[in-house]
Design an enzyme around this catalytic site. Structure first.
Site, PDB file in Angstrom:
ATOM      1  N   HIS A  99       1.024  -1.261  -0.125  1.00 22.51           N
ATOM      2  CA  HIS A  99      -0.102  -0.126  -0.354  1.00 22.51           C
ATOM      3  C   HIS A  99       0.532   1.274  -0.002  1.00 22.51           C
ATOM      4  O   HIS A  99       0.872   2.390  -0.598  1.00 22.51           O
ATOM      5  CB  HIS A  99      -1.299  -0.215   0.924  1.00 22.51           C
ATOM      6  CG  HIS A  99      -1.706   1.500   0.969  1.00 22.51           C
ATOM      7  ND1 HIS A  99      -2.814   1.757   1.473  1.00 22.51           N
ATOM      8  CD2 HIS A  99      -1.248   2.718   2.119  1.00 22.51           C
ATOM      9  CE1 HIS A  99      -3.455   2.746   1.300  1.00 22.51           C
ATOM     10  NE2 HIS A  99      -2.321   3.260   1.978  1.00 22.51           N
ATOM     11  N   GLU A 100       2.322   1.006   1.028  1.00 20.27           N
ATOM     12  CA  GLU A 100       2.764   2.432   0.957  1.00 20.27           C
ATOM     13  C   GLU A 100       3.692   2.800  -0.108  1.00 20.27           C
ATOM     14  O   GLU A 100       3.740   3.827  -1.073  1.00 20.27           O
ATOM     15  CB  GLU A 100       3.604   2.569   2.144  1.00 20.27           C
ATOM     16  CG  GLU A 100       3.259   2.114   3.569  1.00 20.27           C
ATOM     17  CD  GLU A 100       2.183   3.117   3.560  1.00 20.27           C
ATOM     18  OE1 GLU A 100       2.924   4.681   3.043  1.00 20.27           O
ATOM     19  OE2 GLU A 100       1.014   3.023   4.698  1.00 20.27           O
ATOM     20  N   HIS A 122       1.620   4.665  -3.069  1.00 21.23           N
ATOM     21  CA  HIS A 122       1.177   5.438  -2.863  1.00 21.23           C
ATOM     22  C   HIS A 122       2.222   6.767  -3.555  1.00 21.23           C
ATOM     23  O   HIS A 122       2.024   7.373  -4.353  1.00 21.23           O
ATOM     24  CB  HIS A 122       1.921   6.129  -1.838  1.00 21.23           C
ATOM     25  CG  HIS A 122       0.288   6.209  -0.579  1.00 21.23           C
ATOM     26  ND1 HIS A 122      -1.358   6.616  -1.424  1.00 21.23           N
ATOM     27  CD2 HIS A 122       0.289   5.105   0.558  1.00 21.23           C
ATOM     28  CE1 HIS A 122      -1.801   6.290  -0.316  1.00 21.23           C
ATOM     29  NE2 HIS A 122      -1.050   5.729   0.332  1.00 21.23           N
TER      30      HIS A 122
END
Length: 267
Positions: free
Chosen positions: A125-126, A129
């Site tokens: 998820h990070e 980004h």
């Protein structure tokens, strides 16, 4: 008032151009990527000076192993990026990634992410980004909002509109609830899906992403309504993950058919 209308129309036209995210969503990108990377690196260096960094060799190897497995599934541009992964010795249940390929994981997260698969869900998820340019997009959005409000304020003052201050307050609130917060939720939801695909392609069990958010929900973080939050509530997050799970499972099965899976262990 005509100038006000023209100004808003001109700003709206800017939104119609620009880049696309990995999911095909239109993005407004106003900032130079190299400068954002430099800012990300500078911020990361400051954090390493201000916060304790874990010296636990096994934990560092574990987190690095998960990161390496995920990064191998990104495009060539990002595989060639000199990613840096640091474990911060802190109870926060969190992780982050900055422009320039800087990843931070807090030791508190390792108590909630119970295995390599759940940790991969967070780190994927990070990383998502960063590869989706969300920092650039958010900064561009903030600048757009400020510019639009400044133009609107000047136009209303020029026309002598009554209740100018009340109108500007309303515009500001509308921009925050109508644009900025949903924009953050869009980023979070998009990063969830991109991250889910990354972890599945890397050979991590995609269904574990749902278990992770169930763990997160069990920790509890208050009852802010979703429309006033920058993050989707866990229940909606889980629904979106489940809706995409068949696609992710397809990637996962393809990986299994090649017979190679990550083996990252805390020891």
């Amino acid at each position: 008032m005509r100038r006000f209308t023209y100004a808003l129309l001109a700003v709206s036209m800017v939104l119609a151009s620009c880049a696309q995210s990995p999911t095909g969503r239109r993005q407004l990108m106003l900032f130079d990527e190299s400068k954002l990377s430099a800012m990300g690196s500078q911020t990361f260096e400051g954090m390493k000076k201000d916060m304790p960094v874990s010296s636990n060799k096994k934990i560092n190897q574990y987190v690095q192993c998960v990161a390496n497995s995920l990064i191998k599934q990104t495009d060539a541009k990002w595989q060639q990026t000199p990613w840096e992964v640091v474990v911060f010795d802190d109870d926060q249940v969190n992780a982050f990634a900055l422009p320039g390929g800087k990843i931070g994981v807090y030791t508190g997260l390792l108590l909630v992410a119970e295995n390599q698969h759940q940790l991969a869900a967070v780190m994927g998820h990070e990383i998502a980004h960063v590869i989706a340019g969300h920092s650039n997009e958010r900064l561009s959005s903030d600048q757009f909002i400020q510019t639009a409000l400044t133009v609107a304020d000047g136009a209303l003052a020029a026309t002598g509109t009554q209740y100018q201050q009340q109108l500007m307050t309303a515009f500001g609130v509308g921009a925050q609830i109508g644009v900025a917060l949903p924009f953050s939720r869009t980023h979070e939801s998009e990063a969830d899906i991109i991250g889910l695909d990354l972890m599945a392609k890397a050979g991590f069990e995609p269904a574990q992403s749902v278990k992770l958010w169930q763990n997160m929900a069990a920790k509890g973080s208050g009852g802010t309504p979703q429309f006033l939050s920058s993050h989707p509530v866990p229940e909606n997050r889980i629904k979106a993950l489940n809706a995409h799970m068949m696609v992710a499972e397809g990637y996962y099965q393809q990986r299994l058919s090649r017979g190679s899976q990550p083996s990252c262990s805390k020891g």
